[in-house]
Design an enzyme around this catalytic site. Sequence first.
Site, PDB file in Angstrom:
ATOM      1  N   GLN A 163       0.839  -1.198   0.000  1.00  0.00           N
ATOM      2  CA  GLN A 163       0.000   0.000   0.000  1.00  0.00           C
ATOM      3  C   GLN A 163       0.875   1.248   0.000  1.00  0.00           C
ATOM      4  OE1 GLN A 163      -3.028  -0.514   2.902  1.00  0.00           O
ATOM      5  NE2 GLN A 163      -3.893   1.523   2.695  1.00  0.00           N
ATOM      6  N   GLN A 189       0.676 -12.248   9.663  1.00  0.00           N
ATOM      7  CA  GLN A 189       1.322 -11.154   8.936  1.00  0.00           C
ATOM      8  C   GLN A 189       0.890  -9.771   9.424  1.00  0.00           C
ATOM      9  OE1 GLN A 189       0.082  -9.327   5.580  1.00  0.00           O
ATOM     10  NE2 GLN A 189       1.847  -9.729   4.275  1.00  0.00           N
ATOM     11  N   SER A 220       4.383  -6.558   2.621  1.00  0.00           N
ATOM     12  CA  SER A 220       3.091  -6.406   3.292  1.00  0.00           C
ATOM     13  C   SER A 220       1.953  -6.885   2.379  1.00  0.00           C
ATOM     14  CB  SER A 220       2.907  -4.950   3.741  1.00  0.00           C
ATOM     15  OG  SER A 220       1.769  -4.803   4.554  1.00  0.00           O
ATOM     16  N   LEU A 221       1.090  -5.990   1.935  1.00  0.00           N
ATOM     17  CA  LEU A 221       0.030  -6.348   0.980  1.00  0.00           C
ATOM     18  C   LEU A 221       0.594  -7.128  -0.208  1.00  0.00           C
ATOM     19  CD1 LEU A 221      -2.690  -5.987  -0.635  1.00  0.00           C
ATOM     20  CD2 LEU A 221      -1.818  -3.725  -1.289  1.00  0.00           C
ATOM     21  N   ARG A 258      -8.927  -8.371   3.863  1.00  0.00           N
ATOM     22  CA  ARG A 258      -7.833  -7.778   4.649  1.00  0.00           C
ATOM     23  C   ARG A 258      -8.048  -6.269   4.789  1.00  0.00           C
ATOM     24  NH1 ARG A 258      -2.506  -5.557   3.555  1.00  0.00           N
ATOM     25  NH2 ARG A 258      -0.876  -6.461   4.896  1.00  0.00           N
ATOM     26  N   HIS A 309       0.883  -3.855  11.175  1.00  0.00           N
ATOM     27  CA  HIS A 309       1.969  -4.736  11.626  1.00  0.00           C
ATOM     28  C   HIS A 309       2.357  -4.467  13.083  1.00  0.00           C
ATOM     29  CE1 HIS A 309       2.303  -6.332   7.613  1.00  0.00           C
ATOM     30  NE2 HIS A 309       2.301  -5.093   7.154  1.00  0.00           N
TER      31      HIS A 309
END
Length: 291
Positions: free
Chosen positions: A9, A244, A87-88, A112, A195
């Site tokens: 993102q 995650q 991440s994403l 998500r 996170h």
Amino acid sequence: MKAYVFPGQGAQFVGMGKDLYDNSEKAKQLFEEANEILGFRITDLMFNGTEEDLRQTKVTQPAVFLVSVIPALIDENVKPDMVAGHSLGEFSALVVGGALSFEDGLKLVSKRAEAMQKACEIKPSTMAAIIGLPDETVESICETVTDAIVVPANYNCPGQIVISGSIEGIDEACQKMTEAGAKRALKLKVGGAFHSPLMEPARGELAEAINSTTFMTPNCPVYQNVDAKPHTDAIKIKENLNFQLTAPVRWTQSVRNMIADGADSFVEVGPGSVLQGLIKKIDKNVETSAF
């Protein structure tokens, strides 16, 4: 060996993916399939919307995912030796690596985004980029903040870590980082503490969706954010993905491990070129390119 990497993102921009949609029938079919799966025309927002439209988490995450996976899926020459995503981007990596179908990957990304948005609304929280301090110093300073939540969230490259936590935790940590000699301690314009433990409500909600999704054995090793290690076991991949959202993104470690395992060329698929820049800071000798 060639590694394909996928951004997270923040890489989005208005108009991304439009050339692909206009010039490839295969791509157009996948974009239209995505509109149906999501239940709204995300392509309208991506191609002709405003920056504000794209900043909505429910739009941003699926949009970045689509522009990251579709180019790779329609090109039969894409045969990665290894994949990783920031991440994403890990969901994009799993689809291109063959562990998830396009439809299931998109559904999980949409879930998500929705879960993260809800978690952000529970408690005000944020993130900050810390530039110019060793990892160990950032970690130890975070530990000294005892009456608020603040943790390392993204190990992006040597000398660049993003921390995540409550507003008061981030404020206190940023002051301490500056006093310890950080070149910058910059609060980011994000809606929540990604996170970090504050994403636990989202983690639980997303875990239900992950656990009910079929994962396959990938065509190549997937280096996952949680432990920076290569995985080919579908059950283990699913387990790691479950954590995650609350664990840090170990990008520096992932790239180093990929290089140690033979990667000498990194191809970034998706909007922007952030990962190429980070990879060059981790090891200036490897080749990087955009897809």
